[in-house]
Scaffold this motif. Structure first.
Motif, PDB file in Angstrom:
ATOM      1  N   PRO A  12      43.543  20.511   9.099  1.00 50.00           N
ATOM      2  CA  PRO A  12      43.072  19.464  10.006  1.00 50.00           C
ATOM      3  C   PRO A  12      44.110  19.122  11.075  1.00 50.00           C
ATOM      4  O   PRO A  12      45.311  19.222  10.848  1.00 50.00           O
ATOM      5  N   ILE A  13      43.628  18.725  12.241  1.00 50.01           N
ATOM      6  CA  ILE A  13      44.484  18.265  13.331  1.00 50.01           C
ATOM      7  C   ILE A  13      44.300  16.755  13.462  1.00 50.01           C
ATOM      8  O   ILE A  13      43.185  16.269  13.655  1.00 50.01           O
ATOM      9  N   LEU A  14      45.417  16.027  13.324  1.00 47.14           N
ATOM     10  CA  LEU A  14      45.382  14.571  13.386  1.00 47.14           C
ATOM     11  C   LEU A  14      46.099  14.077  14.632  1.00 47.14           C
ATOM     12  O   LEU A  14      47.083  14.675  15.088  1.00 47.14           O
ATOM     13  N   ASP A  15      45.615  12.975  15.170  1.00 42.77           N
ATOM     14  CA  ASP A  15      46.306  12.390  16.327  1.00 42.77           C
ATOM     15  C   ASP A  15      47.414  11.473  15.837  1.00 42.77           C
ATOM     16  O   ASP A  15      47.694  11.378  14.632  1.00 42.77           O
ATOM     17  N   GLU A  16      48.032  10.778  16.759  1.00 43.42           N
ATOM     18  CA  GLU A  16      49.168   9.917  16.416  1.00 43.42           C
ATOM     19  C   GLU A  16      48.770   8.762  15.506  1.00 43.42           C
ATOM     20  O   GLU A  16      49.617   8.176  14.829  1.00 43.42           O
ATOM     21  N   LYS A  18      46.744   9.185  13.012  1.00 40.06           N
ATOM     22  CA  LYS A  18      46.288   9.842  11.781  1.00 40.06           C
ATOM     23  C   LYS A  18      44.774   9.996  11.717  1.00 40.06           C
ATOM     24  O   LYS A  18      44.187  10.107  10.644  1.00 40.06           O
ATOM     25  N   GLU A  19      44.139  10.031  12.875  1.00 35.11           N
ATOM     26  CA  GLU A  19      42.700  10.232  12.943  1.00 35.11           C
ATOM     27  C   GLU A  19      42.405  11.719  13.124  1.00 35.11           C
ATOM     28  O   GLU A  19      43.123  12.429  13.856  1.00 35.11           O
ATOM     29  N   LEU A  20      41.347  12.188  12.458  1.00 31.59           N
ATOM     30  CA  LEU A  20      40.974  13.592  12.556  1.00 31.59           C
ATOM     31  C   LEU A  20      40.362  13.885  13.931  1.00 31.59           C
ATOM     32  O   LEU A  20      39.397  13.237  14.352  1.00 31.59           O
ATOM     33  N   VAL A  21      40.944  14.853  14.619  1.00 33.82           N
ATOM     34  CA  VAL A  21      40.424  15.223  15.939  1.00 33.82           C
ATOM     35  C   VAL A  21      39.938  16.670  15.979  1.00 33.82           C
ATOM     36  O   VAL A  21      39.319  17.105  16.947  1.00 33.82           O
ATOM     37  N   GLY A  22      40.195  17.411  14.913  1.00 37.77           N
ATOM     38  CA  GLY A  22      39.729  18.793  14.884  1.00 37.77           C
ATOM     39  C   GLY A  22      40.390  19.604  13.781  1.00 37.77           C
ATOM     40  O   GLY A  22      41.062  19.051  12.897  1.00 37.77           O
ATOM     41  N   TYR A  23      40.169  20.891  13.870  1.00 31.89           N
ATOM     42  CA  TYR A  23      40.751  21.806  12.888  1.00 31.89           C
ATOM     43  C   TYR A  23      41.409  22.974  13.611  1.00 31.89           C
ATOM     44  O   TYR A  23      41.009  23.362  14.699  1.00 31.89           O
ATOM     45  N   ARG A  24      42.399  23.537  12.966  1.00 32.46           N
ATOM     46  CA  ARG A  24      43.013  24.761  13.474  1.00 32.46           C
ATOM     47  C   ARG A  24      42.980  25.788  12.334  1.00 32.46           C
ATOM     48  O   ARG A  24      43.394  25.489  11.215  1.00 32.46           O
ATOM     49  N   GLY A  25      42.460  26.954  12.621  1.00 37.50           N
ATOM     50  CA  GLY A  25      42.364  27.962  11.563  1.00 37.50           C
ATOM     51  C   GLY A  25      41.853  29.300  12.068  1.00 37.50           C
ATOM     52  O   GLY A  25      41.749  29.524  13.280  1.00 37.50           O
ATOM     53  N   VAL A  26      41.548  30.176  11.115  1.00 39.84           N
ATOM     54  CA  VAL A  26      41.059  31.515  11.451  1.00 39.84           C
ATOM     55  C   VAL A  26      39.838  31.832  10.593  1.00 39.84           C
ATOM     56  O   VAL A  26      39.679  31.304   9.485  1.00 39.84           O
TER      57      VAL A  26
END
Length: 208
Positions: A12-16, A18-26
């Protein structure tokens, strides 16, 4: 389009805050691997079915028992709800060895008799039936018929029954031959006993 199977890994990608803003993966396409695994699993199930027919079939005292075993295996592997195994008499009329012949089954038997050595499929209302011929000595002995609702039989399912069919015929012919040999043995023993009894009586008459 075609269905694919993906193996996904991500974080998961969190903002400053700690809110979920997306995902990074393959994503990895593992469709080919899954198809090979499915093929291996199918081969194992079919081989187990063939072995069961051949091994348990030896213990069957009747053609009906063997036919019921084969039908049970075929319906289980193909997820079928109904079925029958039939033998054609001298007039090429179907005689049920196991299962239940419905009207739709009779129709598909006419098709398989026309096509001879190839399987036939028939869809009537929501029911789909598949008939695979039973061949012995290059002649049509009978057929295995399986049916299920809505879902058509694919190539793999058809091949399943086409593989089980010769296994059933092999077990059936073997069992019938064994019974004939046993009957011949008993008949020979009876004749031999009668001869012994006749010789014994002749000796007794000769001594009188």
């Amino acid at each position: 389009g075609e269905k694919v199977c993906l193996l996904s890994n991500g974080v998961p990608i969190l903002d400053e805050n700690k809110e979920l803003v997306g995902y990074r993966g393959v994503h990895k396409d593992i469709t080919d691997r899954k198809q090979k695994e499915s093929q291996i699993l199918w081969q194992q199930r079919v081989q187990e079915g063939v072995n069961r027919i051949l091994m348990e079939g030896i213990q069957m005292d009747s053609d009906q028992g063997l036919a019921e075993l084969c039908l049970k295996v075929a319906m289980l592997i193909t997820s079928s709800s109904q079925g029958a195994i039939v033998e054609f008499d001298e007039g090429r009329n179907p005689v049920t060895m196991a299962g239940d012949l419905q009207n739709h089954s009779l129709k598909i038997l006419e098709q398989v008799k026309d096509t001879r050595k190839s399987a036939s499929e028939l869809q009537q209302n929501k029911k789909v039936c598949l008939a695979v011929p039973l061949i012995h000595a290059d002649e049509m002995f009978g057929a295995i018929v399986i049916c299920r609702y809505q879902e058509k039989y694919d190539f793999q399912t058809r091949r399943t029954v086409e593989i089980l069919a010769p296994a059933f015929m092999g077990a059936l012919i073997r069992n019938r031959s064994s019974r004939e040999v046993e009957l011949a043995r008993k008949s020979a023993e009876e004749i031999n006993q009668r001869l012994k009894d006749a010789v014994k009586r002749e000796k007794q008459l000769a001594l009188q």
